[in-house]
Structures are given as structure tokens and as C-alpha cells.
Design an enzyme around this catalytic site. Structure first.
Site, PDB file in Angstrom:
ATOM      1  CG  HIS A  31     100.266  32.784  45.902  1.00 55.82           C
ATOM      2  ND1 HIS A  31      99.551  32.463  44.775  1.00 55.82           N
ATOM      3  CD2 HIS A  31     100.275  34.137  45.962  1.00 55.82           C
ATOM      4  CE1 HIS A  31      99.161  33.577  44.189  1.00 55.82           C
ATOM      5  NE2 HIS A  31      99.592  34.602  44.878  1.00 55.82           N
ATOM      6  CE1 TYR A  71      98.394  38.350  41.959  1.00 57.50           C
ATOM      7  CE2 TYR A  71      97.343  36.402  42.887  1.00 57.50           C
ATOM      8  CZ  TYR A  71      98.404  37.290  42.842  1.00 57.50           C
ATOM      9  OH  TYR A  71      99.485  37.121  43.686  1.00 57.50           O
ATOM     10  CG  ASP A 124      71.774  37.174  71.758  1.00 58.74           C
ATOM     11  OD1 ASP A 124      72.780  36.556  71.347  1.00 58.74           O
ATOM     12  OD2 ASP A 124      70.644  37.014  71.274  1.00 58.74           O
TER      13      ASP A 124
END
Ligand code: FAD
Length: 807
Positions: free
Chosen positions: A217, A249, A538
Site C-alpha cells: 500500500h 488519506y 443458540d
């Protein structure tokens, strides 16, 4: 004292050593192949942006803990975080994200372009609609944090050993015994691999497949900017900034900016440099910068921040870190080699929080924050194939900042697992979404013609554009048909195991809350708790023979758990792929099935929650009288080879009754009308049975079971919070889950499952609320920035007297 060896002294390994020693486990040795404290792993060069808000509650909590811990260590610049929107779609999505932040307790604000520019003066105001601003986000100083954590953990007794490569893991009798290095074997009772993108190699040492892919990256630094002249690199002031519409960013480095880009082609890394001398600009986790890949990002950066026109990207590198098939981290203990744990594919952002959870899991047997989204056992076998990991991890890289709908399926790879009914479903125009590698019909286009005859009160109102995605109005017709005629549901992908052998009953009894010591043919809904009484699953247990149980479970995590607990002689076999299941449900279900079978399928012949082996149209089946949709009918199981014949027989016999095939869209709606919980979405280990509304499945009098002591004395009355059923007052806003719920104007809970309830003519949202909020109360759900009034309703919304099922 338990001897722990941690492999890797990056931000994860260092945090884990800190968390373990904090809990009094001081016999901790941390080994790293690189020198200390700058090892040359991903942490050594991490720019350290910490954006906390995440669709996952757990990940947001882990980020919050990291922020607080690094602040305490003096290794965090709390400059705030800004995510800007340059498209209308992103702006809408930031409103949704604001909802997540509120749901998970993170202060967040949607700010207008003026305020964006006040906080980030270099921004071109004309490019943006606004931003999500989180004041507590900021910059982790990751490499300094590692040094501080090493010092602190060492002061409590831990040892850190650099330049020592782990070359093997020793084991005996299915348990780790030590870690092999060039300098010899270090004995260990527990080994935790925190090896970052090297994790696959460490996993291979114990035969464990670690589904991660190292990808490069790009990160670059600009030259000096006049706007930042004189800024001190040690005290960044600008908020961290995300421009997700362009996969970018930004952060401040003194008078320069750092720019990270995910806009480039995915770059998998298959070979790593040998660990050696590590400097700030040369380490095994850094590859040379590929300028061409960065060029489009640079142009986009200049559009958002025109001041960059005065400079260029002066330096950069392609840094390596881990991606996974679903973008999540990988945490857990091997089910084959006890004592071998992994904690990998973890960002700096979540590092301290996840390390705390792993330390809790090791020391206490459970983590405060539920870990199922990170559990390494969540993947199905087919998802562990190297080709699958390679393709999906790269997709995650590409989509990392995309606006993704919660139902959005991946486009590839598809058709990995199909049920024996698949060919027929295709003929009926099934629209498939994918989960766990399975193709699952959500509705059938062949049912479109039913819409014109749908009674007016069943016609749902139009949905907004977001809630309309991956949805069809046909779902209403399928729901109506299930409530009024009969429908076939493909239940094949629901995971099931057979538990068999001497001691099976005692084994299951010890792990579950309900009474299973019942006659052959009994079917029981029960819970598995953890030691603190949290609901870890469950399950539905059908006793087919004295020592043979078919158990409907929630996924691979349950398989790993059952296998890891099974005593000698008890076999836990995953039968999902070799079998199939069709749910035949609706008031005409008996008219359809009875003529095909010699068995007495009357109400008394096969009672509710009973099952038996039988033949249907000659096909050998196991038939369980259960209904997840709240209508008369059965789950009918057979082996995969018999599946298509079973489907065809039911389909033919059902024609005079108007049988249809129905999909998960209708299924979800009907189950919520009936109040049936979905584990992992509605309840997790963070909730006890009484809070979750499943206390009816707990029978403390049956004898000892995991979690029994913990829930002793608890009841619905002691529940400080409750999973509540809400109906949306306007009758048309269909929320999708994770939205915050406001009580008296204050954020007090969040939505879990949601769907439109066709039978009741209103959207339904289940959600966690304080126990003090009573039935009948009006609350508000925040949906894309709008507050939508809803009412806390008594449940179930449909058929509380069970007349529809018990007849
Ligand atoms: P590492 O730091 O890689 O540590 C693993 C350690 O294991 C290494 O020190 C390695 O030497 C050691 N090891 C491996 N194999 C062996 C062996 N056989 N024997 C002994 N030791 C071994 N995250 C964020 O949160 N925010 C960001 O802004 C951010 N930006 C990033 C930018 C770039 C360019 C990159 C590449 C990553 C970024 N990340 C960011 C991700 C982040 O850096 C990583 O996810 C994180 O640092 C991983 O930490 P770790 O401790 O798991 O791995």
C-alpha cells in the site's frame, strides 16, 4: 506459572505482552526476527492514523481502547479525524456512519464545508459536501508506543529478545510445548503468533491455515508547504483526513503532508526480504515506491488540496500489511493444536483493544467484547483456499473505502457452494446473495406475478433508494404466501453437525442450558453460554438415536468449539455439505406433505418440537417439526444426492395448493414478526439469556453446565438492558441495522436486526435498550441523520398464542 511465548514485537505483540503482564502473567517471552524496538515490521513505518468509527461495534470499541491507552502512554496526538465527502453518495453514507459512531458511543459531528476549511485550511471548499468529524480520533505514534510497552512489560517481568527468528513450533499430544529458534527451543505452554503479514508462515508451522494476504500500500510524503511553515513535527495539529471517494488519506508531518493511497492496483507480496539491519527507510515491510501507481492519486490530492501544486511527492514507499477475505482481523486458538493462538491482520488502530481481548481470552477464557467477527474459525473450508484468500483479500483492498450496502454480495468468486435445489431455484428465477460461500436465494422472480393479487393491506410502501437495494417487492408476495398458503425454503446453508458416540448426551448437556435428556425424537432449542453467562450460540438439538444428535448451529466457530471440547469417543461431524434441508411452511404444509408419507404427520402424530426419520415420496429424510418463520410445517433433511428428488416431489405435490419457493427476504421478515433471534446479530457473548429474551431456554435445575453459576440469580427482572422489539411509527421507513436508538432524546441503544413486517404492515427493528424502557414507550431511530419515531412493542408481533404453529 504459565509460560507464554509471543512471536512478533510489533504493535500487537508488544501490546499483548503488556496486557498479559498487567494481568499477572509475567512469564512472557517476546521474540522478534528483527532488531528491537524497530523490528522492520509494518508497525515500524506505520503513519498511525486512528479513525475509530467502524460498522463493527467490536472494532470501534477496540479502537477506543487503543486511543485511551496510547494517550496514557503519551503516544497519541488527539488531533481529531475528518472524513470528507466529495459525492452525494458519500455524504449520505457519512450520515449513516455518524449513526454507527452514535450507536457505539463515539462522539461524532457532521460538519459543513465552512467548518471543514476552518479545521483544514488547505481544503478546497468547492470539492466537498461536508465531513464526519470525530474529535477523539488522531495519530498513534506506533513505534514509540512499542518502545514504551516493551519498557513497561519488561518492568513486570516480560523478556523481549530481538534478532531471533522462530523456525518451528514444538508440540506434543496436540498441545504446544515450545518454540524453536536458531539458539534452541524455548519451552512454552502458550504461543501467540503476532507475526503480522508473516502470519501464514507461522501458522504453517502447526498446520494451521491463516487466511491472510500481504499487500503493498503506497505512502508518500510531500515537500515543504508554505501553509505549514514552522510547524513542529513532534506536535501535529491538523486532523487526520480521509478522502474516501478517491481512496486517499492525509496526515501532517511537520511542514509536510503524508499521503496514503488505496487507489492503485492491488499488489500482493509473495516473497519478503530477509530481516537484517533496519533503518527508518529500509526494512522488510517496505518496498520501493512505484511512482506510476501513485500518479493519479497525486492529481486527486491536488484537487482536494490545491496547495500541493507548489510541491511534489518527494519520497514514498510501498508498505506491506495484511488483508483478509472479509477485511476482518484474525484472532483465536487453533482447534487442532491447543495453546497455539494467533492475533494477526490487526491495524495499529485496533491493536491495544484486540491485544486486551486476546489477553482476556487467554487468562480468563473469554473477552469482555465479543470476538466472533474476528474469530479465525469463522471461515468455511472453501474460504481457506489460497485462491479464495488471494482474490477476496485483493477485493477488500480495492473496496476498502467504498460505500458498501450491508447486503451487497461479492461478485466473484461465486457459485462455490450450491444446494441440491439450486438448478430448480435457477429455473424459478432465484436472485442469489452469497454467504459463507453458499448461494442463497433472496427472492424468486417467478413469484412476480403474485404481486397483482396481493391483498391491499399486504402491499408494502415504497422504500427509499438505499433500503431498495438488494430487495424486491416480490418478497411481500412470498411472505403472504407463507402466511396463507405454503412455501418451500432452502435451509441447506444453515450449519449442522452430528454429535455421536458414547457420552454424547453428557457432553451436550454440559455445554447447553436446556434439558436434552429427553426421549429419542425430541428437538430442543438451547443455548451455549460462556463461563460468564454470555450467549456464545443458540442451537437446536434433535435426538435421533440415544447417542446420536443432529445439532443446528451458527457456524464454523461452533464446530471448532464443540470439537475442542468433545471428550474421547464423542464425534462431532460437520454434515452440512453432505446433506440438505427444505423448510415446508405455511397453513397448507400438512396438506402438501402428508399425502407423500406413510408417517402420521398430524398435530399429535408428530408434535411440535419433535422429529423422526421418515420417507417422503420414497426419499429417506429426517423431519423436524420446527418453524423459524412461525407457521405450521417442518424442516425436512436428506442427503445431498436425494435433494433434488425431494424438492421435485414436494414441488409437484404442492402445485394444486399453489406452493411457491420463497427466499431469505421473506424469511427474515417472518422470523422478526415471530421474534426469533439471530445469534451474532441480535445477541452475542456480551448478553445473558434474560437480557436477550431467551431465558426460556435455561433450565438451571437440569444440572451443571457452562455458565450456570454465572447466571445464577439472574432473570428478566435483573436485566439492566433488554433486546426489544420496535415498530416504526411512520409505517414505511425500513432501517437496516446498527442505527442508534434515542430515548428521551439521548442515544441509549442500537438496532440489531430489522425488516419490513408485511403481516403487521410496519417496519420492525429489534434493538438493545436500557431495561427501564417499557413496552409502549416511544423512542427514535436515527436513519441517515433523520430521527424516526418507533414504539417499543410486545413480542412476538404475530401469533403470540402459537395457534398457527401448533395445529
Ligand atoms: P508487525 O508490526 O509487522 O509485527 C510483526 C512482527 O513479527 C515483526 O516485527 C516481525 O519481524 C515479527 N516476525 C515475523 N515472523 C517472525 C518469525 N518467524 N520469528 C520472529 N519474529 C517474526 N494501521 C493503522 O491503524 N493506521 C494507519 O494509518 C496505518 N497506515 C499504514 C500504512 C502503511 C503504508 C502500511 C503498510 C500499513 C499501515 N497500517 C495502518 C497497518 C498497520 O501498520 C499494521 O496493521 C500493524 O502495524 C500490524 O502490526 P503487527 O504487530 O501485527 O505487525
Amino acid at each position: 506459572m504459565t509460560r507464554v511465548v509471543i512471536i512478533g514485537a510489533g504493535i500487537v505483540g508488544a501490546n499483548l505482552a503488556d496486557e498479559l503482564t498487567l494481568r499477572g502473567w509475567t512469564d512472557v517471552t517476546v521474540l522478534d526476527q528483527g532488531p528491537l524496538p524497530l523490528t522492520g515490521g509494518s508497525t515500524s513505518h506505520a503513519p498511525g492514523l486512528v479513525f475509530q468509527t467502524n460498522p463493527s461495534k467490536a472494532m470501534t470499541e477496540f479502537a477506543g481502547y487503543t486511543v485511551r491507552k496510547l494517550l496514557d502512554l503519551g503516544c497519541f496526538h488527539q488531533v481529531g479525524g475528518m472524513e470528507v465527502a466529495s459525492t452525494a453518495a458519500r455524504w449520505a453514507d457519512l450520515k449513516r456512519k455518524h449513526g454507527w459512531a452514535t450507536s457505539w458511543g463515539v462522539e461524532a459531528h457532521l460538519i459543513d464545508p465552512d467548518e471543514c476549511v476552518r479545521r483544514w485550511p488547505m481544503l478546497d471548499q468547492d470539492q466537498i459536501f461536508g465531513a464526519l468529524y470525530v474529535p477523539t480520533d488522531g495519530l498513534a505514534v506506533a513505534s514509540r508506543a512499542v518502545s514504551e510497552l516493551i519498557t513497561r512489560a519488561t518492568s513486570r517481568g516480560a523478556q523481549f529478545v530481538g534478532s531471533t527468528r522462530v523456525t518451528g513450533i514444538e508440540q506434543a499430544h496436540g498441545h504446544v510445548t515450545g518454540v524453536e529458534t536458531a539458539d534452541g527451543v524455548i519451552p512454552a505452554d502458550i504461543v501467540v503468533s503476532c507475526a503480522g503479514f508473516w502470519g501464514r508462515e507461522i501458522g504453517e508451522m502447526v498446520g494451521m491455515t491463516v487466511p491472510l494476504l500481504p499487500l503493498a500500500h503506497q505512502y508518500a510524503k510531500t515537500g515543504q508547504l508554505a501553509e505549514l511553515a514552522g510547524a513542529d513535527p513532534a506536535t501535529p495539529a491538523l486532523p487526520i483526513l480521509r478522502h474516501q471517494d478517491q481512496d486517499l488519506y492525509f496526515r501532517q508531518h511537520g511542514d509536510r503532508l503524508g499521503i496514503g493511497s488505496y487507489a492503485h492496483r492491488p499488489m500482493p507480496v509473495d516473497k519478503f526480504a530477509e530481516p537484517g539491519e533496519v533503518t527508518a527507510s529500509a526494512m522488510p515491510s517496505m518496498l520501493p515506491f512505484t511512482e506510476d501507481d501513485f500518479a493519479p492519486s497525486w492529481e486527486e490530492s491536488k484537487l482536494l488540496l490545491p496547495a500541493l501544486g507548489q510541491t511534489k511527492a518527494e519520497e514514498g514507499f510501498n508498505g506491506i500489511f495484511s488483508f483478509t477475505p472479509d477485511g476482518g482481523s484474525l484472532v483465536g486458538e487453533s482447534s487442532d493444536v491447543r495453546g497455539f493462538w494467533i492475533a494477526e491482520a490487526i491495524w495499529v488502530t485496533h491493536s491495544a483493544g484486540i491485544a486486551k481481548a486476546v489477553a482476556e481470552s487467554i487468562v480468563d477464557g473469554r473477552a469482555e467484547t465479543d470476538l466472533h467477527e474476528l474469530d479465525v474459525h469463522r471461515f468455511e473450508d472453501v474460504q481457506l483456499a489460497p485462491e479464495y484468500v488471494r482474490e477476496t483479500a485483493q477485493q477488500n483492498f480495492v473496496e476498502i473505502y467504498d460505500v458498501l450496502h450491508p447486503l451487497q454480495p461479492r461478485l466473484s468468486p461465486r457459485d462455490l457452494r450450491v444446494s441440491p435445489f439450486h438448478a430448480r431455484q435457477r429455473e424459478l428465477g432465484a436472485v442469489f446473495l452469497e454467504a459463507g460461500g453458499w448461494e442463497r436465494p433472496h427472492w424468486f422472480e417467478s413469484n412476480a406475478h403474485l404481486l397483482k393479487d396481493l391483498p391491499h393491506d399486504f402491499l408494502p410502501p415504497a422504500r427509499d433508494a438505499w433500503a431498495s437495494q438488494f430487495h424486491s417487492p416480490i418478497v411481500a408476495a412470498e411472505a403472504w404466501h407463507t402466511r396463507n398458503r405454503v412455501a418451500l425454503y432452502d435451509m441447506t446453508p444453515l450449519k449442522r453437525v452430528e454429535v455421536s458416540g458414547p457420552g454424547s448426551l453428557e457432553f451436550l448437556q454440559g455445554l447447553t442450558t436446556n434439558q436434552l435428556a429427553k426421549s429419542v425424537g425430541s428437538v430442543t432449542y438451547t443455548l451455549m453460554l460462556d463461563d460468564a453467562g454470555g450467549v456464545r450460540s443458540d442451537i437446536t438439538v434433535a435426538r435421533l438415536e440415544p447417542e446420536l444428535f443432529q445439532v443446528g448451529i451458527n457456524g464454523n466457530i461452533d464446530v471448532a468449539y464443540l470439537r475442542s471440547r468433545a471428550p474421547e469417543g464423542v464425534r462431532v461431524a460437520d454434515t452440512t455439505g453432505g446433506t440438505c434441508c427444505v423448510g415446508v411452511w405455511g397453513p397448507l404444509a400438512r396438506d402438501l406433505v402428508q399425502p407423500l408419507s406413510a408417517e402420521d404427520l398430524s398435530h399429535t402424530g408428530l408434535k411440535y418440537f419433535r422429529g423422526r426419520r421418515a420417507r417422503i415420496a420414497g426419499v429417506p429424510v429426517t423431519i423436524l417439526r420446527l418453524s423459524y418463520v412461525g407457521e405450521l410445517g417442518w424442516e425436512i433433511y436428506t442427503s445431498a444426492d436425494n435433494g433434488q428428488r425431494l424438492w421435485d416431489a414436494l414441488w409437484r405435490a404442492g402445485q394444486p395448493l399453489g406452493v411457491i419457493a420463497a427466499g431469505r427476504g421473506a424469511f427474515n421478515s417472518l422470523r422478526l414478526e415471530k421474534g426469533y433471534r439471530l445469534w451474532g446479530t441480535d445477541m452475542t457473548t456480551e448478553h445473558d439469556p434474560y437480557e436477550a429474551g431467551v431465558g426460556f431456554a435455561v433450565r438451571p435445575a437440569k444440572g451443571d453446565f457452562v455458565g450456570r453459576d454465572a447466571i445464577d440469580g439472574r432473570s428478566e427482572d435483573t436485566a439492566a438492558r433488554r433486546l426489544r422489539c420496535l415498530t416504526v411509527n411512520d409505517g414505511r421507513t425500513v432501517v437496516l441495522g446498527k442505527e442508534p436508538v434515542f430515548v428521551d432524546g439521548v442515544a441509549a441503544g442500537y438496532v440489531t436486526s430489522a425488516a419490513y413486517g408485511y403481516t403487521i404492515g410496519r417496519p420492525i427493528a429489534y434493538g438493545w435498550l436500557p431495561g427501564s424502557v417499557e413496552i409502549g414507550a416511544t423512542v427514535e431511530i436515527e436513519y441517515f441523520g433523520r430521527r424516526v419515531p418507533a414504539t417499543v412493542a410486545a413480542e412476538p408481533l404475530v401469533d403470540p398464542g402459537m395457534e398457527r404453529i401448533r395445529r
